[in-house]
Design an enzyme around this catalytic site. Sequence first.
Site, short mmCIF file in Angstrom:
data_model
loop_
_atom_site.label_atom_id
_atom_site.label_comp_id
_atom_site.label_asym_id
_atom_site.label_seq_id
_atom_site.Cartn_x
_atom_site.Cartn_y
_atom_site.Cartn_z
CB ALA A 32 68.49 10.33 41.04
CB SER A 80 43.94 46.38 46.98
OG SER A 80 43.12 47.46 47.32
CD GLU A 111 58.00 43.95 43.69
OE1 GLU A 111 56.86 43.44 43.81
OE2 GLU A 111 58.73 44.23 44.64
CE LYS A 113 47.96 44.15 40.06
NZ LYS A 113 47.17 42.91 40.05
CG ASP A 115 45.95 37.58 36.81
OD1 ASP A 115 45.38 38.00 37.84
OD2 ASP A 115 45.37 37.42 35.72
NE ARG A 134 44.14 42.50 49.32
CZ ARG A 134 42.93 43.03 49.12
NH1 ARG A 134 41.92 42.25 48.83
NH2 ARG A 134 42.76 44.33 49.23
CE1 TYR A 222 52.57 40.86 47.28
CE2 TYR A 222 52.82 39.51 45.30
CZ TYR A 222 52.02 40.03 46.31
OH TYR A 222 50.69 39.73 46.37
CE LYS A 309 45.68 45.13 35.71
NZ LYS A 309 44.34 45.29 36.23
CB CYS A 404 21.60 13.80 26.47
SG CYS A 404 23.09 13.51 25.52
CB CYS A 407 21.41 9.82 23.66
SG CYS A 407 21.36 10.17 25.42
CB CYS A 422 24.13 12.60 29.13
SG CYS A 422 23.36 11.15 28.40
CB CYS A 427 24.82 8.81 25.92
SG CYS A 427 25.12 10.31 24.97
#
Length: 678
Positions: A32, A80, A111, A113, A115, A134, A222, A309, A404, A407, A422, A427
Site C-alpha cells: 500500500a 552455450s 548454480e 540451471k 529452464d 540469445r 548469472y 543435468k 465438430c 455437433c 467449431c 454447439c
Amino acid sequence: MDPARRAEELRAQLREASHRYYVLDAPTLSDAEYDRLFRELEELERAHPELVTRDSPTQRVGAAPSEKFGKVTHSRQMMSLANAMKDEELGEFAERIRRLLGEEKARFVVEPKLDGLAVTLRYENGKFVQGATRGDGLVGEDVTQNLRTIKAIPLQLAGDPPRLFEARGEVFIPKADFVRMNEERERAGEPTFVNPRNSAAGSLRQLDPRETARRPLSIFFYEVGESSEKFASHWRKLARLRELGLRTNPENKLCESLEEVRAAYQALLQKRHDIPYEIDGAVVKVDSEDQRRRLGAVSRTPRWAIAWKFPAEEEATTVENIFVSVGRTGALTPVAALKPVHVGGVTVSRATLHNEDELRRKDVRVGDRVFLRRAGDVIPEIVRVIVESRPPEGLPEFQMPRTCPACGAEVHREPGEAITRCTNLSCPAQLVGRLRHFAAAMDVVGLGEETCIRLVQTGLVKTPADLYTLPRDQWLSLERMGEKSVDNLLAALERSKRTSLRRFISALGIRLVGEATALALARRFGSAEALLDASLDDLQSVRDVGPEVAGQIFEFLQKPENRAALRRLLEAGIAPEPEAQVSAAGPFAGKTVVLTGTMAGYTREEAKAEIERRGGRVAGTVSRKTDLVVAGADAGSKLKKAEELGVRVVDESGFRELLQVPGFAQERAEAGGPEHRG
Ligand code: IVH
C-alpha cells in the site's frame, strides 16, 4: 516542495523499494505504501510531463507494439553449455581442467540451471538501454521494450554503476504463476502453454509490450558480458550484480573442491521440487576469471563450465487413444488418453496435446510409447514419442476431425491461429462449456459438469440466463436431481445474483477476457450498461487492455445475441455491483462530472478515464444533476451555467487534489500495486 525534486525523490524511493523487494528479498515498504508513492509520482508526472524520465518506474510499458523485432549483434558471444548427464562426466570435466591448469587449484561456483530463456541487458551509465535474446549466440532479437516490463529488471542500476555494463541472465516464469496463468488462459478461451519455458519464451517475444507486461515473468542474472569494470572472480561478479540491483539466485554456492561441488548438486537435487521455479540441473562454473581465460572455449562452449543435468523425471507409457474435446469457445483440443502411469507422485491417465500444431510437432499417434513428465511440476506433458518403439509397419497419423466431434458442424482454423474451432454457436459442447464457465465465475455452487450436460441434452437451458428462469419442477425432472440438491442449487443461483461487476463480466465468457481484464473493465465502466455502450475507442483506452483484446470485447458486445443474453441476465435479477472500493470511497464515487475548458496536464480523454476509474461518470452538459464541474483554461458557457445553478466548480489544481484523495489508491494496492508485486 519543488516538483522536480519531489519526482526525483519519489523515483529514488521506489527504486530502493524494488531493490529491497526483488534483489534483497527483504521488503521495507508495504504494497500500500509503495502504491501510494507510485500514484503520487504518476500524478506529478502527469501534471508536469517535462519531468518524466525514461527510467521512471511509471514508464515500464510505454512503447507501441512493433511489427517485428530488430536484430542485435552481441558484443560478446553468448555461449552455450556442454552437458554432463552423470557423475562420471563431471569427473571428466574436472579432469580436463586439472590437465590444463596443472597443479593450480580451482574453485567452482554451483548454480541452479534455470529452464527459461537467456537474455543480455546493456546498461550505459547505469541506464538500461538495450536488451536482447540469445538467438544463435552471435545475433539475437531486440526485446528491450518487453524486458522493460519485467519488474525485477531495474531500469536504472543502483549505487555507483560502471560506464558500460552488460548483464546476462535467464528469464523464466515461476511454477505457481505458470499453472495460474494456464488456468486463467483456459478460462479466457486462449491457447494454453505447454510448459513454463515455452511460455516464458512466447511472452518475451510478444510484439505488444502490454501483452508481455501481463505475463508473470521473472529473471535471475548469472553472467556479465561486455563491461567497463573487470572482475577477478565469478563470485565477486555475482556480488557486484546484486549491488547494482540485478537479482542473482540465492541458491548459488561457492565450492572449494569437487566434493563440495557434488554436495551442492545433491542438495539442489533434493530440493528441486521445493524451489518455486523449474530447474533441470546445476551449472558448475570455474570461479577464477584468469583461469577461465586460460581454459578458453571449444567452438561455442566454454571449457570452464558445464551443465550437470538432473536425471529426468520422466516415465514411459502408452497412448491408448487420442480424443478431441470441445471447449466453451469452440476450441478443439486433442487429448491423449494414456495407460495410467505414476510420475512425480501422482497417477496420470491423460495429457493435453494443446492443439493441432503441437500434436504434429510431437507426432503423437495412437499406440505410441511416449515419455511423460509434469511441466511446472504439475501439468502432465508428453515430452516425446519413443519412435524406436513404433511397430515396423508404422502407426496411422492422427487426423484432426474436419467436423465438430460434439455437433458435427464445420470446424474452422484462422490462418496464423493455433486453435481450430467449431463454428456452431449453439454447439451443445460449447454450451456446456459456457454454462460451466458461468457457474464457476458466478460461484454457483453445485452446478457441475454432469448437471450442465443434462441441462443441455434435455434442451432445458440454452443460455446462462435460462438457469434463473427454469422452474423448480423442471429442475426436479432432471436425472439424479433430488429435492435437496435442487433446493441447494436454487439457493446458490439466488445468492449469485448479488455479485460484483468484475465477476459478472468474467462470467460472460468473452474471448481473451480473463479475471484481470474483467477487473479493469469493471473499474473503467462501473456498470454493465456502460460496458454495453462502450465504443472501440473507450475499450482501447482502458489501462492494460491491448488492441487485440479490445477488438474481441467490442466484437462480442456488438453481436445482438450477446447483447440480448446479457440483458436477459440483468432482467433475471442479477445486480452486479461496481467494484466495492471504487464506489465506496473517494470524491468521484457515484458522482456526475462535467469537463470544460482545457487543462495543461490532462487531455479530455485522460481526465475522463481518471474520473471513471474512481467510480464517477462524465456528462456533456451541466444540469441540476451535475455534482462537479472541472473548469480548465478558457472555460465558457458551461462554467457560467454551473455558477448560475450553484454547482461546485474546481480548476485544474483543484481537480488534481481531488484525484489524490485516498480511497482509490488503497483499493488499487489491495489488488496488487502497479509495479511492486508481480
Ligand atoms: S551461464 C557459457 N548459468 O543454459 C555460460 N546459463 O546452455 C552461459 N542457463 O543459454 C550461460 N541457468 O539459457 C548459465 N545459472 C546459469 C544458467 C544458464 C540456465 C541456460 C542459459 C544458457 C544455457 C546454456
